[in-house]
Design a protein around this motif. Structure first.
Motif, PDB file in Angstrom:
ATOM      1  N   ALA A  43     -85.238  10.912 -51.424  1.00  0.00           N
ATOM      2  CA  ALA A  43     -84.854  11.759 -50.294  1.00  0.00           C
ATOM      3  C   ALA A  43     -85.790  11.534 -49.107  1.00  0.00           C
ATOM      4  CB  ALA A  43     -84.869  13.232 -50.711  1.00  0.00           C
ATOM      5  N   ARG A  44     -87.076  11.349 -49.372  1.00  0.00           N
ATOM      6  CA  ARG A  44     -88.041  11.096 -48.293  1.00  0.00           C
ATOM      7  C   ARG A  44     -87.676   9.808 -47.556  1.00  0.00           C
ATOM      8  NH1 ARG A  44     -92.470  10.973 -51.160  1.00  0.00           N
ATOM      9  NH2 ARG A  44     -93.164  13.103 -50.721  1.00  0.00           N
ATOM     10  N   HIS A  45     -87.271   8.803 -48.322  1.00  0.00           N
ATOM     11  CA  HIS A  45     -86.880   7.535 -47.690  1.00  0.00           C
ATOM     12  C   HIS A  45     -85.595   7.710 -46.881  1.00  0.00           C
ATOM     13  CE1 HIS A  45     -86.455   3.233 -47.110  1.00  0.00           C
ATOM     14  NE2 HIS A  45     -85.192   3.332 -47.529  1.00  0.00           N
ATOM     15  N   ALA A  46     -84.634   8.424 -47.444  1.00  0.00           N
ATOM     16  CA  ALA A  46     -83.367   8.628 -46.736  1.00  0.00           C
ATOM     17  C   ALA A  46     -83.560   9.449 -45.461  1.00  0.00           C
ATOM     18  CB  ALA A  46     -82.362   9.321 -47.662  1.00  0.00           C
ATOM     19  N   LEU A  47     -84.519  10.331 -45.466  1.00  0.00           N
ATOM     20  CA  LEU A  47     -84.774  11.203 -44.312  1.00  0.00           C
ATOM     21  C   LEU A  47     -85.996  10.750 -43.524  1.00  0.00           C
ATOM     22  CD1 LEU A  47     -84.258  14.641 -46.128  1.00  0.00           C
ATOM     23  CD2 LEU A  47     -82.679  13.580 -44.502  1.00  0.00           C
ATOM     24  N   ARG A  48     -86.321   9.457 -43.586  1.00  0.00           N
ATOM     25  CA  ARG A  48     -87.585   8.978 -43.028  1.00  0.00           C
ATOM     26  C   ARG A  48     -87.729   9.273 -41.539  1.00  0.00           C
ATOM     27  NH1 ARG A  48     -84.426   4.915 -44.698  1.00  0.00           N
ATOM     28  NH2 ARG A  48     -83.654   3.352 -43.233  1.00  0.00           N
ATOM     29  N   ASP A  49     -86.616   9.262 -40.791  1.00  0.00           N
ATOM     30  CA  ASP A  49     -86.722   9.559 -39.361  1.00  0.00           C
ATOM     31  C   ASP A  49     -87.121  11.018 -39.129  1.00  0.00           C
ATOM     32  OD1 ASP A  49     -86.062   6.983 -38.732  1.00  0.00           O
ATOM     33  OD2 ASP A  49     -83.940   7.412 -38.331  1.00  0.00           O
ATOM     34  N   ARG A  50     -86.545  11.936 -39.924  1.00  0.00           N
ATOM     35  CA  ARG A  50     -86.901  13.352 -39.785  1.00  0.00           C
ATOM     36  C   ARG A  50     -88.318  13.608 -40.302  1.00  0.00           C
ATOM     37  NH1 ARG A  50     -84.282  15.556 -36.013  1.00  0.00           N
ATOM     38  NH2 ARG A  50     -84.981  17.592 -36.798  1.00  0.00           N
ATOM     39  N   VAL A  51     -88.692  12.907 -41.357  1.00  0.00           N
ATOM     40  CA  VAL A  51     -90.059  13.044 -41.869  1.00  0.00           C
ATOM     41  C   VAL A  51     -91.059  12.616 -40.795  1.00  0.00           C
ATOM     42  CG1 VAL A  51     -91.742  12.194 -43.556  1.00  0.00           C
ATOM     43  CG2 VAL A  51     -89.423  12.808 -44.294  1.00  0.00           C
ATOM     44  N   ASP A  52     -90.760  11.490 -40.133  1.00  0.00           N
ATOM     45  CA  ASP A  52     -91.673  11.034 -39.082  1.00  0.00           C
ATOM     46  C   ASP A  52     -91.702  12.016 -37.919  1.00  0.00           C
ATOM     47  OD1 ASP A  52     -93.490   8.989 -37.994  1.00  0.00           O
ATOM     48  OD2 ASP A  52     -91.947   8.808 -36.456  1.00  0.00           O
ATOM     49  N   LEU A  53     -90.554  12.608 -37.590  1.00  0.00           N
ATOM     50  CA  LEU A  53     -90.538  13.601 -36.512  1.00  0.00           C
ATOM     51  C   LEU A  53     -91.487  14.757 -36.832  1.00  0.00           C
ATOM     52  CD1 LEU A  53     -87.732  14.947 -34.364  1.00  0.00           C
ATOM     53  CD2 LEU A  53     -88.874  16.591 -35.824  1.00  0.00           C
ATOM     54  N   HIS A  54     -91.463  15.225 -38.060  1.00  0.00           N
ATOM     55  CA  HIS A  54     -92.317  16.363 -38.413  1.00  0.00           C
ATOM     56  C   HIS A  54     -93.789  15.949 -38.525  1.00  0.00           C
ATOM     57  CE1 HIS A  54     -89.205  19.352 -38.766  1.00  0.00           C
ATOM     58  NE2 HIS A  54     -88.447  18.467 -39.396  1.00  0.00           N
ATOM     59  N   ARG A  55     -94.047  14.703 -38.867  1.00  0.00           N
ATOM     60  CA  ARG A  55     -95.430  14.215 -38.799  1.00  0.00           C
ATOM     61  C   ARG A  55     -95.912  14.213 -37.359  1.00  0.00           C
ATOM     62  NH1 ARG A  55     -94.331   9.619 -43.006  1.00  0.00           N
ATOM     63  NH2 ARG A  55     -93.535   8.562 -41.166  1.00  0.00           N
ATOM     64  N   ARG A  56     -95.042  13.777 -36.453  1.00  0.00           N
ATOM     65  CA  ARG A  56     -95.407  13.749 -35.031  1.00  0.00           C
ATOM     66  C   ARG A  56     -95.641  15.155 -34.508  1.00  0.00           C
ATOM     67  NH1 ARG A  56     -92.832   9.380 -32.143  1.00  0.00           N
ATOM     68  NH2 ARG A  56     -93.376  10.433 -30.184  1.00  0.00           N
ATOM     69  N   LEU A  57     -94.817  16.107 -34.926  1.00  0.00           N
ATOM     70  CA  LEU A  57     -95.006  17.490 -34.472  1.00  0.00           C
ATOM     71  C   LEU A  57     -96.347  18.042 -34.938  1.00  0.00           C
ATOM     72  CD1 LEU A  57     -91.451  19.046 -35.048  1.00  0.00           C
ATOM     73  CD2 LEU A  57     -92.462  18.262 -32.898  1.00  0.00           C
ATOM     74  N   ALA A  58     -96.720  17.725 -36.176  1.00  0.00           N
ATOM     75  CA  ALA A  58     -98.022  18.171 -36.672  1.00  0.00           C
ATOM     76  C   ALA A  58     -99.151  17.561 -35.846  1.00  0.00           C
ATOM     77  CB  ALA A  58     -98.175  17.796 -38.146  1.00  0.00           C
ATOM     78  N   TRP A  59     -99.005  16.296 -35.490  1.00  0.00           N
ATOM     79  CA  TRP A  59    -100.011  15.622 -34.666  1.00  0.00           C
ATOM     80  C   TRP A  59    -100.107  16.261 -33.287  1.00  0.00           C
ATOM     81  CZ3 TRP A  59     -98.627  11.422 -30.913  1.00  0.00           C
ATOM     82  CH2 TRP A  59     -99.763  10.887 -30.293  1.00  0.00           C
ATOM     83  N   LEU A  60     -98.953  16.508 -32.661  1.00  0.00           N
ATOM     84  CA  LEU A  60     -98.954  17.110 -31.331  1.00  0.00           C
ATOM     85  C   LEU A  60     -99.587  18.500 -31.346  1.00  0.00           C
ATOM     86  CD1 LEU A  60     -95.386  16.116 -30.050  1.00  0.00           C
ATOM     87  CD2 LEU A  60     -97.587  15.114 -29.370  1.00  0.00           C
ATOM     88  N   THR A  61     -99.285  19.278 -32.386  1.00  0.00           N
ATOM     89  CA  THR A  61     -99.854  20.618 -32.481  1.00  0.00           C
ATOM     90  C   THR A  61    -101.363  20.545 -32.630  1.00  0.00           C
ATOM     91  OG1 THR A  61     -97.813  21.311 -33.588  1.00  0.00           O
ATOM     92  CG2 THR A  61     -99.651  22.841 -33.655  1.00  0.00           C
ATOM     93  N   ASP A  62    -101.830  19.661 -33.496  1.00  0.00           N
ATOM     94  CA  ASP A  62    -103.266  19.469 -33.680  1.00  0.00           C
ATOM     95  C   ASP A  62    -103.921  19.013 -32.375  1.00  0.00           C
ATOM     96  OD1 ASP A  62    -105.531  18.923 -35.908  1.00  0.00           O
ATOM     97  OD2 ASP A  62    -105.567  17.298 -34.434  1.00  0.00           O
ATOM     98  N   THR A  63    -103.254  18.133 -31.654  1.00  0.00           N
ATOM     99  CA  THR A  63    -103.801  17.605 -30.405  1.00  0.00           C
ATOM    100  C   THR A  63    -103.936  18.705 -29.355  1.00  0.00           C
ATOM    101  OG1 THR A  63    -102.832  15.427 -30.838  1.00  0.00           O
ATOM    102  CG2 THR A  63    -103.424  15.916 -28.568  1.00  0.00           C
ATOM    103  N   GLN A  64    -102.898  19.536 -29.228  1.00  0.00           N
ATOM    104  CA  GLN A  64    -102.953  20.586 -28.212  1.00  0.00           C
ATOM    105  C   GLN A  64    -103.973  21.667 -28.565  1.00  0.00           C
ATOM    106  OE1 GLN A  64     -99.193  22.126 -26.873  1.00  0.00           O
ATOM    107  NE2 GLN A  64     -98.479  20.129 -26.153  1.00  0.00           N
ATOM    108  N   LEU A  65    -104.102  21.989 -29.848  1.00  0.00           N
ATOM    109  CA  LEU A  65    -105.105  22.971 -30.248  1.00  0.00           C
ATOM    110  C   LEU A  65    -106.520  22.433 -30.003  1.00  0.00           C
ATOM    111  CD1 LEU A  65    -103.536  24.277 -33.568  1.00  0.00           C
ATOM    112  CD2 LEU A  65    -104.047  25.654 -31.563  1.00  0.00           C
ATOM    113  N   THR A  66    -106.724  21.166 -30.298  1.00  0.00           N
ATOM    114  CA  THR A  66    -108.030  20.555 -30.053  1.00  0.00           C
ATOM    115  C   THR A  66    -108.351  20.545 -28.563  1.00  0.00           C
ATOM    116  OG1 THR A  66    -107.762  19.156 -32.015  1.00  0.00           O
ATOM    117  CG2 THR A  66    -109.412  18.468 -30.398  1.00  0.00           C
ATOM    118  N   ALA A  67    -107.345  20.266 -27.741  1.00  0.00           N
ATOM    119  CA  ALA A  67    -107.548  20.264 -26.292  1.00  0.00           C
ATOM    120  C   ALA A  67    -107.851  21.671 -25.777  1.00  0.00           C
ATOM    121  CB  ALA A  67    -106.307  19.704 -25.597  1.00  0.00           C
ATOM    122  N   ALA A  68    -107.208  22.665 -26.367  1.00  0.00           N
ATOM    123  CA  ALA A  68    -107.463  24.043 -25.946  1.00  0.00           C
ATOM    124  C   ALA A  68    -108.910  24.442 -26.229  1.00  0.00           C
ATOM    125  CB  ALA A  68    -106.504  24.990 -26.664  1.00  0.00           C
TER     126      ALA A  68
END
Length: 484
Positions: free
Chosen positions: A129-154
């Motif tokens: 399922a992770r492989h079949a949904l790899r695009d959505r999995v990557d999207l949520h990895r990116r969201l986690a990165w963006l959230t971490d980045t903005q909190l660090t910047a704050a």
């Protein structure tokens, strides 16, 4: 809610500021983005109408749609390198979190009702399922990165602005039983159990928070790996960390599924090990730790926390000479190693406490265990006693009224030796509604109330910063701090 999150390690991307994502400016479908910005503006306008509640689901729907457009933009080489470094740092934990998010979009958020093979994060079905949904999995990895980045910047911006601590983040007691952490770390959670609190003076019926507890044996066997990595992630963007129900490092009240909180029991953790990991990670980050040690606290806990530099929490209304005459403690008798406040997220705002409105609310919701007249009389006597103390110390400014009383309360807090003093933002504008009412779920709109003024009208950030009432309260803090 923030105290029953899907994950404690990866913050909720609903808090992202989409316009600050660097790729936002290069997104191609500007018409669609403009429409989503208009939808967001309508949501804000709706909240600002008197009595409106925050609709987090609607906010996330709009933000997610906008973020999906923004994340179609390729990362430049520097951003790609930063993202790859984040993936390497977070490893399997991030992969599991993003997989749960992708699976929840398909099968719903309650993983115990997913197809059987997907309930195990290490199964072959989940891998497929992770492989079949790899695009959505990557999207949520990116969201986690963006959230971490903005909190660090704050946090970086706060420090650069001259704040010695910066942002104080919060560690909830546990996670939602159907959420990402509970799915990914099943071996560390006690099945069929929930964390709560025994009956006490604040809630005679006890409490069941609906949070699965960590198993102390599994934590110890892992060398406290999930706990250590959780703290390390939070300290990455925090100048201080407030630990909700810090007594949970010593013991937790476990409630069997389907049973009353009064039928629970305490289960102990290795406090020495838990504290050692906490102090080590805080020291590495150069961060302050504040423990919420309110309610039922067993003997010796506060002393052991203080010995390790962990501050406690002292709330004005609870600070009395309980071993003596029961009178309010004079400011010089308060402990120094604490955060001193007038209230918390689980308690009434100061305006409600002064007027007794919190008693009426609890009675309407069936949370009182005594007749309303008794509760009113006790609350009125308590408030009157504190007013006498404030007046006797010359802390009132002679104006009288609610605003003057709230300023006097904070003058009192600043007279204590407490190392930190907290101000509950709604106290600055006279909001009477508690943000969270323990013991309720659907009966009260917990965590959906916007900060409102004394008339119940929601106020914007711009209005808060320009509020004469807020400025008058902050001036008290400046004057008292300068003179102490």
């Amino acid at each position: 809610s923030p105290y029953r999150p899907s994950s404690r390690r990866f913050p909720d991307p609903v808090h992202l500021r989409v316009e600050d994502v660097p790729e936002f400016a290069r997104a191609e479908d500007r018409a669609r983005l403009d429409a989503l910005l208009e939808r967001a503006a309508r949501l804000r306008e709706g909240v600002l109408e008197k009595g409106a509640l925050i609709d987090r689901d609607a906010v996330w729907e709009a933000k997610r749609a906008a973020l999906e457009l923004v994340l179609e933009v390729p990362l430049d080489p520097a951003r790609r390198a930063a993202y790859d470094a984040f993936l390497a740092r977070e490893g399997q934990a991030l992969e599991d979190h993003a997989t749960w998010c992708a699976l929840a979009e398909v099968h719903g958020p309650a993983w115990r009702r997913w197809p059987r093979g997907l309930r195990d994060p290490r199964s072959e079905e989940t891998a497929r399922a992770r492989h079949a949904l790899r695009d959505r999995v990557d999207l949520h990895r990116r969201l986690a990165w963006l959230t971490d980045t903005q909190l660090t910047a704050a946090q970086r911006t706060a420090r650069e602005a001259g704040m010695p601590v910066g942002i104080v983040h919060d560690l909830a007691v546990g996670v939602h039983p159907d959420g990402a952490d509970a799915w990914a770390q099943q071996e560390f959670f006690a099945a069929g159990m929930s964390v709560g609190a025994p009956p006490d003076a604040f809630n005679a019926r006890g409490q069941d928070w609906g949070l699965p507890p960590w198993r102390p044996d599994r934590l110890a066997a892992s060398g406290y790996a999930p706990y250590r990595m959780l703290l390390r992630a939070l300290f990455g963007y925090a100048g201080a960390l407030r630990i909700d129900h810090v007594m949970g490092l010593f013991r937790l009240w476990w409630v069997p599924e389907g049973r009353s909180p009064t039928e629970g029991t305490y289960v102990r953790y290795d406090a020495e090990a838990m504290l050692a990991v906490l102090v080590l990670e805080a020291s590495r980050a150069g961060a302050v730790v504040i423990g919420e040690d309110l309610g039922t606290v067993e003997p010796g806990v506060r002393e052991r926390l203080r010995a390790r530099g962990v501050l406690g929490t002292s709330v004005l209304w609870f600070e009395r000479d309980w071993e003596g005459d029961g009178r309010p403690l004079p400011p010089q008798s308060w402990r120094a190693d604490c955060l001193a406040t007038a209230t918390t997220h689980d308690l009434p705002p100061t305006a409600a406490r002064l007027t007794g409105e919190h008693v009426e609310l609890r009675d309407r919701l069936g949370l009182s265990t005594r007749p309303l007249a008794e509760e009113r009389a006790e609350a009125a006597a308590d408030t009157a006693e504190w007013r006498d103390v404030l007046s006797g110390l010359g802390l009132t400014d002679g104006e009288g009224g609610e605003e003057a009383d709230i300023r006097a309360v904070h003058r009192f807090l600043l007279r204590t030796p407490a190392r930190m003093v907290g101000v509950w933002l709604p106290d600055g504008v006279g909001d009477r509604r508690p943000q969270n009412l323990p013991g309720t779920s659907d009966e009260y709109p917990n965590w959906r109330l916007p900060v409102a003024d004394v008339d119940g009208r929601p106020v914007t950030l711009e209005e808060l910063t320009a509020s004469p009432r807020v400025r008058a309260l902050l001036e008290v803090l400046r004057e008292e701090a300068a003179g102490s």
